[in-house]
Write an enzyme that holds these catalytic residues in place. Structure first.
Site, PDB file in Angstrom:
ATOM      1  CE  LYS A  54     -65.579  48.919  17.975  1.00 14.29           C
ATOM      2  NZ  LYS A  54     -66.619  49.177  19.005  1.00 14.29           N
ATOM      3  CD  GLN A  98     -66.762  50.591  22.574  1.00 15.39           C
ATOM      4  OE1 GLN A  98     -66.418  50.824  21.413  1.00 15.39           O
ATOM      5  NE2 GLN A  98     -67.173  49.379  22.962  1.00 15.39           N
ATOM      6  CG  ASP A 121     -71.831  50.577  16.477  1.00 12.26           C
ATOM      7  OD1 ASP A 121     -71.361  49.579  15.881  1.00 12.26           O
ATOM      8  OD2 ASP A 121     -71.824  50.684  17.716  1.00 12.26           O
TER       9      ASP A 121
END
Lengths: 283, 283
Positions: A54, A98, A121
């Site tokens: 990413k 994450q 996200d």
């Protein structure tokens, strides 16, 4: 014979990224560099790889990434402190925590702490609720990617029966919600679902979001079904048994090169969207 | 022949209200009277009736209700100001904005303004998201009532196929989410759904949430299906054609006397829950 379409995620991803390049240039010319903060907790090698991918994707577009790596022993309170600092940091436009975090951490509590306007996200319950009610700004990236691929390939959803296999908070649930809002009839299946093959057989559109390698078999599918595989299991194996599903489907995403690259592009797009919103506040 | 069960909502509602009585007494003995604020905008006679019914139900349990009636010409800004005043008022534990509001008002913006901790009617996107992700405190009252009726009558949801007809933000969507979290396989249908009878025919559990009188017919049902009718159309008519569905179903809610009374009881319960949370903050 039906025309068979491979739904090439790299094409879609490149299309998205092409559209972002000029926007990043424009932002920079006005003094704002879009910035994604990535928070990695612990030493899971796959997670480290994802975060690195990413970050690299950001770099290729001129987007800053702030990589924060916390130790395996981090507490929930410490993680929340880090997130709050990023919430308060005006130079950060998106925050990605994450998944998964070490087991001593309350992951949900940490997700919930992310500011709605930086939740690029799509992990907060508020963001999820807005998405499901039809006015979400940053849906979870994998569901958004699935919808984007269908849009790119002109796949009709209205009135189609979509069967989603999986009900996780960042995949099965939000992709079900997005498809429902696009006027599909949606069936959401999971580990307690009885006679799954019979349900999948009815689907015009199958979304595999179950996290089990080669789980969905070609002989479950209706001939001509459209198959989108969000699975990514060790050894680059998706959630559908590709060869047998390829035979029956009219369109299918490969793994790798399907949903994955579009997911990352959606993350970049959301980060740029957020930076533009920030700029609009200044003007 | 199968035993046929009438799912009597008044029984369930009375059971809930019995459980609340002592809690209200306890709260009052500690200086807190649970209080529901109802906001009615304009002159819709049905809405006025609903608000009155809710106020009366509060009164019978010793719960205060604060009835606010705004004129037909109220603006979004004025309504939001009223809601914010109620958010700030420490003596108010729940806020109900009666749907629908006059067309010049942005109803969604007004709903979103209600504080999460006073959203006892479950209308905010944040509350919806928490409910859908499995940790909501106050789900919308009608969906909560449907689940409560099933719990009261020991209706198993795990592994069952529930077909929800309707996808509104306070009914079809949240009841789909609650059923999914109770391990049902859930299909959500709506106006664009093709071949609805064929889908309903597969259902172990049918939720009628479509708002069309006598819309769902008995010959659509699988023999032995369980039918919960959240419809309430003019003339006390539900969304299912009662006589024909009664023949096929193993259990069915009547209209009136089914989901309706339980919905009001859930609103009272949420208001008492909220008052208890307020008390817990003082202690």
């Amino acid at each position: 014979m039906l025309e068979k379409i491979i739904l090439d995620g790299n094409l879609v991803a490149n299309d998205i990224k092409e559209g972002l390049k000029e926007r990043v240039v424009q932002l920079k010319s006005q003094g704002i560099t879009p910035c994604l903060a990535t928070v990695l907790v612990g030493n899971d090698p796959s997670s480290a790889t994802y975060v690195k991918m990413k970050g690299n994707a950001c770099a290729r577009l001129g987007i800053d990434s702030r990589r924060i790596h916390l130790p395996e022993t981090t507490t929930t309170e410490e993680l929340i402190k880090t997130i709050n600092d990023l919430n308060d940091d005006e130079t950060v436009h998106g925050i990605l925590l994450q998944h998964p975090v070490p087991s001593q951490i309350d992951e949900r509590a940490a997700f919930e702490e992310i500011s709605l306007d930086k939740d690029v996200d799509g992990v907060t319950s508020w963001g999820y609720g807005q998405t499901a009610l039809g006015f979400g700004v940053y849906p979870s990236c994998t569901p958004a990617a699935i919808l984007k691929i269908m849009e790119y390939y002109n796949i009709e959803t209205k009135g189609k029966h979509a069967v989603v296999v999986g009900r996780s908070p960042i995949l099965g649930k939000p992709v079900s919600a997005l498809l429902l809002n696009k006027n599909a009839t949606v069936t959401t299946c999971h580990s307690y679902t009885e006679n799954l093959p019979k349900l999948v057989e009815q689907a015009d559109i199958v979304i595999a979001a179950v996290g089990k390698p080669s789980f969905i078999k070609g002989d479950w599918l209706k001939t001509g079904a459209i198959v989108l595989d969000a699975g990514y299991n060790p050894g680059n194996i998706g959630d559908v048994e590709y060869e047998s599903c390829f035979e029956k489907a009219s369109a299918i995403t490969p793994v790798p090169g399907g949903v994955g690259p579009v997911t990352i592009s959606m993350l970049l797009k959301h980060t740029v969207d957020s930076a533009e919103k920030k700029l609009a506040q200044f003007v």
